[in-house]
Design a protein around this motif. Structure first.
Motif, PDB file in Angstrom:
ATOM      1  N   ASP A  16       9.285  -8.390   3.243  1.00  0.00           N
ATOM      2  CA  ASP A  16      10.232  -7.355   3.663  1.00  0.00           C
ATOM      3  C   ASP A  16       9.548  -6.357   4.597  1.00  0.00           C
ATOM      4  N   LEU A  17       8.340  -5.938   4.254  1.00  0.00           N
ATOM      5  CA  LEU A  17       7.606  -5.019   5.128  1.00  0.00           C
ATOM      6  C   LEU A  17       7.299  -5.668   6.477  1.00  0.00           C
ATOM      7  N   ALA A  18       6.940  -6.937   6.453  1.00  0.00           N
ATOM      8  CA  ALA A  18       6.657  -7.650   7.707  1.00  0.00           C
ATOM      9  C   ALA A  18       7.909  -7.729   8.571  1.00  0.00           C
ATOM     10  N   LEU A  19       9.058  -7.956   7.955  1.00  0.00           N
ATOM     11  CA  LEU A  19      10.323  -8.025   8.691  1.00  0.00           C
ATOM     12  C   LEU A  19      10.705  -6.695   9.320  1.00  0.00           C
ATOM     13  N   ILE A  45       3.656  -2.577  -8.104  1.00  0.00           N
ATOM     14  CA  ILE A  45       3.154  -3.545  -7.126  1.00  0.00           C
ATOM     15  C   ILE A  45       2.459  -2.835  -5.970  1.00  0.00           C
ATOM     16  N   THR A  46       3.069  -1.767  -5.454  1.00  0.00           N
ATOM     17  CA  THR A  46       2.474  -1.054  -4.317  1.00  0.00           C
ATOM     18  C   THR A  46       1.161  -0.397  -4.711  1.00  0.00           C
ATOM     19  N   SER A  47       1.080   0.074  -5.929  1.00  0.00           N
ATOM     20  CA  SER A  47      -0.161   0.681  -6.404  1.00  0.00           C
ATOM     21  C   SER A  47      -1.302  -0.336  -6.347  1.00  0.00           C
ATOM     22  N   LEU A  48      -1.027  -1.521  -6.820  1.00  0.00           N
ATOM     23  CA  LEU A  48      -2.027  -2.588  -6.832  1.00  0.00           C
ATOM     24  C   LEU A  48      -2.395  -3.033  -5.413  1.00  0.00           C
ATOM     25  N   LEU A  49      -1.393  -3.262  -4.574  1.00  0.00           N
ATOM     26  CA  LEU A  49      -1.651  -3.719  -3.204  1.00  0.00           C
ATOM     27  C   LEU A  49      -2.352  -2.642  -2.376  1.00  0.00           C
ATOM     28  N   SER A  50      -2.013  -1.379  -2.620  1.00  0.00           N
ATOM     29  CA  SER A  50      -2.667  -0.270  -1.912  1.00  0.00           C
ATOM     30  C   SER A  50      -4.132  -0.159  -2.311  1.00  0.00           C
ATOM     31  N   LYS A  51      -4.395  -0.349  -3.592  1.00  0.00           N
ATOM     32  CA  LYS A  51      -5.768  -0.277  -4.117  1.00  0.00           C
ATOM     33  C   LYS A  51      -6.688  -1.263  -3.398  1.00  0.00           C
ATOM     34  N   PHE A  52      -6.131  -2.412  -3.011  1.00  0.00           N
ATOM     35  CA  PHE A  52      -6.923  -3.434  -2.332  1.00  0.00           C
ATOM     36  C   PHE A  52      -6.813  -3.355  -0.809  1.00  0.00           C
ATOM     37  N   GLY A  53      -6.180  -2.294  -0.299  1.00  0.00           N
ATOM     38  CA  GLY A  53      -6.140  -2.055   1.137  1.00  0.00           C
ATOM     39  C   GLY A  53      -5.115  -2.861   1.917  1.00  0.00           C
ATOM     40  N   LEU A  54      -4.148  -3.451   1.249  1.00  0.00           N
ATOM     41  CA  LEU A  54      -3.144  -4.259   1.945  1.00  0.00           C
ATOM     42  C   LEU A  54      -2.017  -3.415   2.536  1.00  0.00           C
ATOM     43  N   LEU A  55      -1.893  -2.174   2.054  1.00  0.00           N
ATOM     44  CA  LEU A  55      -0.798  -1.309   2.495  1.00  0.00           C
ATOM     45  C   LEU A  55      -1.310   0.041   2.978  1.00  0.00           C
ATOM     46  N   GLN A  56      -0.531   0.648   3.872  1.00  0.00           N
ATOM     47  CA  GLN A  56      -0.703   2.042   4.242  1.00  0.00           C
ATOM     48  C   GLN A  56       0.501   2.773   3.683  1.00  0.00           C
ATOM     49  N   SER A  57       0.301   4.007   3.262  1.00  0.00           N
ATOM     50  CA  SER A  57       1.431   4.765   2.732  1.00  0.00           C
ATOM     51  C   SER A  57       1.407   6.184   3.258  1.00  0.00           C
ATOM     52  N   GLY A  64       6.763   6.242   3.268  1.00  0.00           N
ATOM     53  CA  GLY A  64       7.001   4.905   2.756  1.00  0.00           C
ATOM     54  C   GLY A  64       5.752   4.071   2.882  1.00  0.00           C
ATOM     55  N   TYR A  65       5.951   2.773   3.047  1.00  0.00           N
ATOM     56  CA  TYR A  65       4.845   1.821   3.111  1.00  0.00           C
ATOM     57  C   TYR A  65       4.968   0.950   4.348  1.00  0.00           C
ATOM     58  N   ARG A  66       3.823   0.473   4.802  1.00  0.00           N
ATOM     59  CA  ARG A  66       3.790  -0.542   5.842  1.00  0.00           C
ATOM     60  C   ARG A  66       2.514  -1.351   5.663  1.00  0.00           C
ATOM     61  N   LEU A  67       2.501  -2.512   6.285  1.00  0.00           N
ATOM     62  CA  LEU A  67       1.325  -3.378   6.205  1.00  0.00           C
ATOM     63  C   LEU A  67       0.156  -2.703   6.911  1.00  0.00           C
ATOM     64  N   LEU A 123      -2.537 -22.298  -0.555  1.00  0.00           N
ATOM     65  CA  LEU A 123      -2.088 -20.907  -0.550  1.00  0.00           C
ATOM     66  C   LEU A 123      -2.842 -20.062   0.479  1.00  0.00           C
ATOM     67  N   ASP A 124      -4.103 -20.405   0.729  1.00  0.00           N
ATOM     68  CA  ASP A 124      -4.865 -19.678   1.746  1.00  0.00           C
ATOM     69  C   ASP A 124      -4.480 -20.094   3.160  1.00  0.00           C
ATOM     70  N   SER A 125      -3.851 -21.254   3.304  1.00  0.00           N
ATOM     71  CA  SER A 125      -3.439 -21.711   4.639  1.00  0.00           C
ATOM     72  C   SER A 125      -2.101 -21.106   5.063  1.00  0.00           C
ATOM     73  N   LYS A 126      -1.348 -20.556   4.124  1.00  0.00           N
ATOM     74  CA  LYS A 126      -0.056 -19.935   4.417  1.00  0.00           C
ATOM     75  C   LYS A 126      -0.235 -18.430   4.580  1.00  0.00           C
ATOM     76  N   THR A 127       0.321 -17.899   5.675  1.00  0.00           N
ATOM     77  CA  THR A 127       0.246 -16.462   5.893  1.00  0.00           C
ATOM     78  C   THR A 127       1.610 -15.828   5.659  1.00  0.00           C
ATOM     79  N   LEU A 128       1.595 -14.537   5.570  1.00  0.00           N
ATOM     80  CA  LEU A 128       2.836 -13.784   5.449  1.00  0.00           C
ATOM     81  C   LEU A 128       3.732 -14.062   6.655  1.00  0.00           C
ATOM     82  N   ALA A 129       3.121 -14.140   7.821  1.00  0.00           N
ATOM     83  CA  ALA A 129       3.877 -14.428   9.050  1.00  0.00           C
ATOM     84  C   ALA A 129       4.554 -15.797   8.973  1.00  0.00           C
TER      85      ALA A 129
END
Length: 145
Positions: A16-19, A45-57, A64-67, A123-129
């Motif tokens: 959804d964020l990518a879209l 979910i955002t707390s966890l993903l942010s902790k690992f640097g996948l999101l900006q808030s 809000g959030y973005r990749l 799973l590593d060969s598939k990207t969000l894109a």
């Protein structure tokens, strides 16, 4: 291996964020409405993903959030490992070193190692894109209250 709701929802959230990346930061309530996921669950979910640097808030009314990087730089495996933990099909392969006392006489170890390799490689060969066009083809889900 069974992917939990957290892993599936995290992928839907990231897609959804990518879209909606071109519109800047996306409010959780907007994702919640589009995806039919509770805000409370998305916060976890955002707390966890942010902790690992996948999101900006950003906080505030326009927040809000973005990749944090382009969608083609996120692997599905990376997102699932963060939300699910290890993706190993058996416990003895979950750690870097297999400490199973039966590994020397295990007749199925090689098979489990092969399955583990296939799962992770795929799973590593598939990207969000890669997932965005499939999502677009299905159209935005409609939720009614």
């Amino acid at each position: 291996m069974k992917i939990s709701t957290r892993g599936r929802y995290a992928l839907r959230f990231m897609i959804d964020l990518a879209l909606h990346d071109s519109s800047g930061f996306t409010a959780l309530k907007d994702v919640s409405n589009r995806q039919g996921i509770s805000i409370k669950y998305l916060e976890q979910i955002t707390s966890l993903l942010s902790k690992f640097g996948l999101l900006q808030s950003v906080r505030g009314p326009q927040g809000g959030y973005r990749l944090s990087k382009p969608a083609d730089q996120y692997s599905v495996g990376e997102i699932l490992r963060i939300t699910e933990g290890d993706l190993a099909p058996v416990a003895c392969l979950a750690e870097a070193v297999n400490n199973c006392p039966r590994k020397a006489e295990c007749s199925t170890l090689e098979m489990w190692q092969g399955l583990n390799e296939v799962i992770n490689k795929y799973l590593d060969s598939k990207t969000l894109a890669d997932l965005v066009p499939d999502y677009k083809a299905l159209g935005e889900p409609e939720y009614f209250i």
